[in-house]
Design a protein around this motif. Sequence first.
Motif, PDB file in Angstrom:
ATOM      1  N   PRO A 137     -64.513 -23.158 -42.532  1.00 34.92           N
ATOM      2  CA  PRO A 137     -65.405 -23.049 -43.694  1.00 34.92           C
ATOM      3  C   PRO A 137     -66.565 -24.034 -43.560  1.00 34.92           C
ATOM      4  O   PRO A 137     -66.354 -25.175 -43.133  1.00 34.92           O
ATOM      5  CB  PRO A 137     -64.511 -23.398 -44.885  1.00 34.92           C
ATOM      6  N   GLN A 138     -67.765 -23.567 -43.870  1.00 35.55           N
ATOM      7  CA  GLN A 138     -68.933 -24.452 -43.773  1.00 35.55           C
ATOM      8  C   GLN A 138     -68.935 -25.400 -44.971  1.00 35.55           C
ATOM      9  O   GLN A 138     -68.608 -24.988 -46.094  1.00 35.55           O
ATOM     10  CB  GLN A 138     -70.211 -23.600 -43.764  1.00 35.55           C
ATOM     11  N   TYR A 139     -69.304 -26.635 -44.714  1.00 34.00           N
ATOM     12  CA  TYR A 139     -69.410 -27.582 -45.826  1.00 34.00           C
ATOM     13  C   TYR A 139     -70.824 -27.483 -46.396  1.00 34.00           C
ATOM     14  O   TYR A 139     -71.811 -27.648 -45.684  1.00 34.00           O
ATOM     15  CB  TYR A 139     -69.116 -29.019 -45.354  1.00 34.00           C
ATOM     16  N   ILE A 140     -70.902 -27.174 -47.679  1.00 33.48           N
ATOM     17  CA  ILE A 140     -72.223 -27.059 -48.310  1.00 33.48           C
ATOM     18  C   ILE A 140     -72.389 -28.253 -49.255  1.00 33.48           C
ATOM     19  O   ILE A 140     -71.661 -28.349 -50.249  1.00 33.48           O
ATOM     20  CB  ILE A 140     -72.359 -25.749 -49.120  1.00 33.48           C
ATOM     21  N   PRO A 141     -73.313 -29.174 -48.928  1.00 33.32           N
ATOM     22  CA  PRO A 141     -73.479 -30.342 -49.796  1.00 33.32           C
ATOM     23  C   PRO A 141     -73.952 -29.912 -51.198  1.00 33.32           C
ATOM     24  O   PRO A 141     -74.733 -28.961 -51.299  1.00 33.32           O
ATOM     25  CB  PRO A 141     -74.572 -31.172 -49.102  1.00 33.32           C
ATOM     26  N   MET A 173     -77.894 -25.843 -39.648  1.00 41.78           N
ATOM     27  CA  MET A 173     -77.098 -26.826 -40.379  1.00 41.78           C
ATOM     28  C   MET A 173     -75.652 -26.307 -40.417  1.00 41.78           C
ATOM     29  O   MET A 173     -75.372 -25.312 -41.061  1.00 41.78           O
ATOM     30  CB  MET A 173     -77.678 -26.886 -41.787  1.00 41.78           C
ATOM     31  N   MET A 174     -74.763 -26.942 -39.656  1.00 47.23           N
ATOM     32  CA  MET A 174     -73.397 -26.431 -39.608  1.00 47.23           C
ATOM     33  C   MET A 174     -72.408 -27.558 -39.834  1.00 47.23           C
ATOM     34  O   MET A 174     -71.723 -28.005 -38.920  1.00 47.23           O
ATOM     35  CB  MET A 174     -73.145 -25.738 -38.273  1.00 47.23           C
ATOM     36  N   LEU A 175     -72.370 -28.014 -41.084  1.00 45.47           N
ATOM     37  CA  LEU A 175     -71.468 -29.135 -41.400  1.00 45.47           C
ATOM     38  C   LEU A 175     -70.069 -28.596 -41.702  1.00 45.47           C
ATOM     39  O   LEU A 175     -69.915 -27.518 -42.262  1.00 45.47           O
ATOM     40  CB  LEU A 175     -71.998 -29.887 -42.621  1.00 45.47           C
ATOM     41  N   ILE A 176     -69.095 -29.403 -41.311  1.00 47.48           N
ATOM     42  CA  ILE A 176     -67.713 -29.057 -41.656  1.00 47.48           C
ATOM     43  C   ILE A 176     -67.037 -30.317 -42.181  1.00 47.48           C
ATOM     44  O   ILE A 176     -67.416 -31.442 -41.811  1.00 47.48           O
ATOM     45  CB  ILE A 176     -66.935 -28.494 -40.439  1.00 47.48           C
ATOM     46  N   ASN A 177     -66.068 -30.126 -43.058  1.00 45.64           N
ATOM     47  CA  ASN A 177     -65.358 -31.259 -43.637  1.00 45.64           C
ATOM     48  C   ASN A 177     -63.941 -31.246 -43.057  1.00 45.64           C
ATOM     49  O   ASN A 177     -63.098 -30.491 -43.508  1.00 45.64           O
ATOM     50  CB  ASN A 177     -65.339 -31.096 -45.158  1.00 45.64           C
TER      51      ASN A 177
END
Length: 495
Positions: free
Chosen positions: A488-492, A376-380
């Motif tokens: 920076p990783q986006y952490i929901p 899981m590698m979300l970014i904003n």
Amino acid sequence: MNNVVDKEELNWRLRVFDSLSYPTLIIRPDYTLVSANRKFLELFEEDQERIRNQKCYHFFYKKNTPCRAEDCPVVRVLNTHQGQTVTWRKEGRWEDRVFSPILDDNGEVVYIIESIRDVTRVKMLESELSETKELITRVVQSSASAIVAADRKGRIQLMNRAAKELFGVVNKECWPFDNAEQLYPPGKAKEIMSMLRDETMGGKGKLSGVPATIVSADGEEIPVEMSAAIIYDDDDNESATMAIYNDQRKKREIEKKLKDAQQQLAQSEKMASLGQLAAGVAHEINNPLTGILMYSSMVLEHLETGNPLRKDLECVIEDANRCKEIVKSLLVYSRSTDSRRQIIHINKLVEQSFRLTRDQKIFRNISIHKELDDEMMLINVDTNKLSQVIINLIINAADAMGGRGELIVRTYRNKSAQKVFLEIADTGPGIAEENLNKIFDPFFSTKPKGKSTGLGLSIAYGIVEEHGGRISVKQTGPEGTTFLLELPQYIPAES
Ligand SMILES: Nc1ncnc2c1ncn2[C@@H]1O[C@H](COP(=O)(O)OP(=O)(O)OP(=O)(O)O)[C@@H](O)[C@H]1O
Ligand SMILES: [Mg+2]
């Protein structure tokens, strides 16, 4: 006449016996005491008459029967016809008792001479010595510095605990070093020995705090600070060598981090001031440019087809448009444009960017490998801007390889640091050392003028900074270059 000689000789022998400096006793094989010399009588505060004809076991132990062979050296002398020595402790003193047989012509024991030597001083010195030795061993073993000593021929005689750890021999099944030479890269031990012998380098037989490299049991080269000495014997011959090593890896690592941090700081300061300059210039140029474009377009509209001036004017408009593009890029670099953020998986952004790469021809002879981690590698991020960064990195890589080679795109994350990484690696010729600190500067380009503006990486730098990330050259050399993007990783938020 014979009797006179015998008597004289007997007297002479008795005098010798009496003057012996060790307390001495003569015993018969039947354990009867024959005679004791003066020293013996003094030691035991006895006189000759009282001693004579007593049994030794009675005299010494007040017993009525002989002692057992395992307890009594006299019995053992009788059994073996060999001399015996025993050491024992008596009232705080140490004695060596030496029992020597006197044999007749048939080899039979006729007398046993017992002589007593006070070895208390020797024993005390021995024990002091062994205490000192033990203390030295403990000091050496517990030293935080690695200590190694070798004999004249280089055979390792001592390696303290810290040295065993440094050289990686702690859990080795068999000892990996035969000779101290193997502790250094080939040829280095000889150099160290000649430095040691050089009187101009810290004195004869000494080296103090010099940088050196050692080789561990696993072949790893480790930077150390080394102090060494040759140990000379009383005749000034070399008898051994010893060296103390302090591991410099941590220090080097900290120095490198510090240097990197300083460089980064200098780079971001430079980029910040360049950004301000770029923003100022872009703003100033934007308005006149708009004027040039507007007026030249108006003039063009009024020129009838076939007018030779039309072509010139079209060139003016084209170049003015190009300037507009540059101004726009400068504004992005200086972060003076709006940002619309969206949460997206980095892999998706990578795929989108590849699709957006306009000039697909350039990739025709490039094999592209995507190693995209499916964590899981979300970014904003502002996807448009970030795509621009990725596209520029891809095009740069393709340019560097002259359109032929291998492009590797890798994504991964560091969960605990909450960071997402993107690597773009090529098999191009690398970035020249002298250009490394210029590539992020606006307008720096090694490509032909007209083809490139040299704004790609500087814009990328501005965008990545704006997103709280970092862009850097991870590695470069003749085998290729790897750019690293850190975001920076986006952490929901947990629902
Ligand atoms: N992958 C790479 N391998 C070797 N050199 C590179 C690589 N990427 C960038 N460079 C060097 O960095 C310089 C600056 O790159 P940058 O993207 O800022 O500008 P450019 O590619 O020259 O021009 P533009 O991106 O505006 O078309 C390049 O001209 C090139 O010398
Ligand atoms: Mg570029």
